[in-house]
Design a protein around this motif. Structure first.
Motif, short mmCIF file in Angstrom:
data_model
loop_
_atom_site.label_atom_id
_atom_site.label_comp_id
_atom_site.label_asym_id
_atom_site.label_seq_id
_atom_site.Cartn_x
_atom_site.Cartn_y
_atom_site.Cartn_z
N SER A 7 0.83 -1.20 0.00
CA SER A 7 0.00 0.00 0.00
C SER A 7 0.87 1.25 0.00
CB SER A 7 -0.93 0.02 1.21
OG SER A 7 -0.18 0.11 2.41
N MET A 8 0.26 2.36 -0.44
CA MET A 8 0.87 3.70 -0.38
C MET A 8 -0.21 4.67 0.07
SD MET A 8 3.09 3.78 -3.93
CE MET A 8 1.62 3.50 -4.95
N THR A 9 0.16 5.56 0.97
CA THR A 9 -0.81 6.53 1.50
C THR A 9 -0.33 7.94 1.22
OG1 THR A 9 -1.50 5.02 3.25
CG2 THR A 9 -2.03 7.34 3.55
N LEU A 10 -1.23 8.75 0.69
CA LEU A 10 -0.90 10.14 0.41
C LEU A 10 -1.96 11.05 0.99
CD1 LEU A 10 -2.89 11.05 -2.23
CD2 LEU A 10 -1.32 9.50 -3.38
N THR A 11 -1.51 12.25 1.38
CA THR A 11 -2.40 13.27 1.91
C THR A 11 -2.23 14.55 1.10
OG1 THR A 11 -2.27 12.34 4.14
CG2 THR A 11 -3.08 14.60 3.94
N THR A 12 -3.33 15.15 0.72
CA THR A 12 -3.29 16.36 -0.09
C THR A 12 -3.96 17.51 0.65
OG1 THR A 12 -3.97 17.37 -2.19
CG2 THR A 12 -5.44 15.70 -1.27
N SER A 13 -3.54 18.72 0.31
CA SER A 13 -4.20 19.90 0.87
C SER A 13 -5.40 20.31 0.04
CB SER A 13 -3.20 21.07 0.96
OG SER A 13 -2.77 21.45 -0.34
N LYS A 14 -5.65 19.62 -1.06
CA LYS A 14 -6.82 19.90 -1.88
C LYS A 14 -8.10 19.57 -1.10
CE LYS A 14 -5.06 19.48 -6.60
NZ LYS A 14 -5.30 18.86 -7.92
N ALA A 15 -9.14 20.31 -1.38
CA ALA A 15 -10.40 20.11 -0.69
C ALA A 15 -11.08 18.82 -1.16
CB ALA A 15 -11.34 21.30 -0.93
N LEU A 90 3.52 11.71 1.93
CA LEU A 90 3.50 10.54 1.05
C LEU A 90 4.26 9.42 1.75
CD1 LEU A 90 2.95 9.18 -1.70
CD2 LEU A 90 5.11 10.16 -2.50
N ASP A 91 3.56 8.33 2.02
CA ASP A 91 4.16 7.17 2.69
C ASP A 91 4.17 6.00 1.71
OD1 ASP A 91 5.02 5.10 4.25
OD2 ASP A 91 3.53 5.36 5.83
N VAL A 92 5.36 5.66 1.24
CA VAL A 92 5.51 4.55 0.28
C VAL A 92 6.27 3.39 0.90
CG1 VAL A 92 5.37 6.01 -1.77
CG2 VAL A 92 7.59 5.63 -0.68
N THR A 93 6.50 3.44 2.20
CA THR A 93 7.35 2.44 2.85
C THR A 93 6.75 1.04 2.85
OG1 THR A 93 6.45 3.05 5.01
CG2 THR A 93 8.49 4.13 4.32
N ASN A 94 5.42 0.94 2.63
CA ASN A 94 4.77 -0.36 2.63
C ASN A 94 4.56 -0.90 1.22
OD1 ASN A 94 3.67 -2.52 4.16
ND2 ASN A 94 1.59 -1.85 3.67
N ASN A 95 5.30 -0.33 0.26
CA ASN A 95 5.21 -0.83 -1.12
C ASN A 95 6.63 -1.03 -1.65
OD1 ASN A 95 4.34 -1.59 -3.64
ND2 ASN A 95 4.01 0.49 -4.35
N VAL A 96 7.25 -2.11 -1.20
CA VAL A 96 8.66 -2.34 -1.53
C VAL A 96 8.87 -2.75 -2.98
CG1 VAL A 96 9.28 -2.93 0.84
CG2 VAL A 96 8.50 -4.73 -0.72
N ALA A 97 7.78 -2.91 -3.73
CA ALA A 97 7.90 -3.28 -5.15
C ALA A 97 8.28 -2.10 -6.03
CB ALA A 97 6.57 -3.88 -5.64
N LEU A 98 8.19 -0.87 -5.51
CA LEU A 98 8.40 0.32 -6.34
C LEU A 98 9.75 0.31 -7.04
CD1 LEU A 98 7.05 3.52 -4.52
CD2 LEU A 98 6.42 2.65 -6.78
#
Length: 326
Positions: A7-15, A90-98
């Motif tokens: 998994s990858m988790t991202l957070t945006t400042s967009k509404a 941006l958290d990509v640490t749980n997607n080691v396939a990248l």
């Protein structure tokens, strides 16, 4: 490791209700190279797959309407691009396939890819990064982290790195001795006082302008084509680069330097130094020469028949010899 749990988790400042644009490609399901593993995007952050959240994993850019400012992508993505989405984390640490990650033009302040052992390409420029962890990313070939607020980037053990752009940061020290395959190094507009490129013998392009360097030695780099070291504090510039085509070393404190080995040189700007002597007799390929604002008393350009014109104003010339072609 179960691929579907990546998994990858991202957070945006967009509404909420805004659109973000993403591109991604997942791993193949087997060795046949025909079917790719499932990827889905949790647009409402409810941690379950709803209608319309299945991703067509083919690298095409797709607009997604977010129902939460935090979005998680589930599945083993190998190529991921999330440029220009006002991401704050941006958290990509749980997607080691990248294998490739492009998160340029966002609002990120930190990025950790240290456990992505398969990552080859990382683009994170035009953010607000003060922290970047690439330790352990031993497969990395390209790192572009320019236009941030980094004070350090540790590239130790990145022996496969070929391109490194970290210009326009706040870096005070840079150690590239392990990066022996580098062909491009762009570290201009930082706060470097020293730069050792003695082991970077494959460099073709070096840009270290607008730092605080007092000496630079590129004599161990026969393949160097472009060197820009303008606007430093250089008093010593050691060159032995026969392939060099362009040299910009203006706005330094050089009294002399030996450019004679660079027989392929076509462009030379050494203006605004303290030069008292300049021998360009071997540089017969020169088509641009700018030597203004120095302390030259003589200049012999008689061998430089390809030179259409030259600017040697604001010197102390008592002798100027040019070819019939100038």
């Amino acid at each position: 490791f179960i691929p579907q749990e990546a998994s990858m988790t991202l957070t945006t400042s967009k509404a909420v209700g805004s659109k973000i644009m993403l591109s991604m490609l997942s791993k193949y399901a087997g060795n046949s190279g025909e079917e790719r593993l499932k990827v889905w995007i949790d647009l409402n952050n409810n941690k379950k797959e709803d209608t319309g959240e299945l991703v067509n994993s083919d690298l095409s850019y797709v607009e997604y309407t977010i129902q939460s400012q935090t979005v998680t992508i589930y599945g083993p993505v190998i190529n991921f691009s999330c440029n220009g989405n006002q991401l704050t984390s941006l958290d990509v640490t749980n997607n080691v396939a990248l294998e490739s990650l492009y998160c340029n033009d966002n609002l990120l302040t930190s990025l950790d890819v240290s456990n992505l052992s398969s990552l080859e390409y990382l683009g994170c420029y035009d953010n607000n990064l003060t922290s970047l962890n690439v330790s352990g990313v031993t497969m990395l070939k390209s790192l572009t982290c320019h236009n941030n607020q980094l004070t350090t980037v540790n590239t130790d053990n990145l022996t496969k790195l070929e391109m490194f752009r970290c210009n326009n940061n706040r870096i005070t020290t840079l150690d590239v001795t392990d990066n022996v395959l580098l062909t491009t190094l762009d570290c201009e507009k930082n706060q470097l006082v020293t730069l050792d490129v003695s082991r970077n013998t494959k460099l073709m392009r070096l840009t270290c302008a607008e730092n605080q360097l007092t000496s630079l030695n590129t004599s161990s780099i026969p393949s160097l084509l472009w060197l820009n070291c303008r606007n430093n504090r250089l008093t010593i510039l050691q060159l032995n680069n026969p392939a060099l085509k362009e040299l910009s070393c203006e706005k330094n404190q050089l009294v002399s330097f030996d450019i004679r080995p660079s027989v392929a040189l076509t462009f030379l700007n050494c203006s605004r130094n303290n030069l008292t002597t300049l021998d360009i007799s071997n540089n017969t390929a020169l088509t641009y020469l700018y030597t203004a604002f120095n302390q030259l008393t003589t200049l012999d350009a008689s061998s430089n028949t390809a030179l259409p014109a030259l600017n040697c104003s604001f010197n102390q010339l008592v002798s100027l010899i040019v070819s019939n072609q100038v």
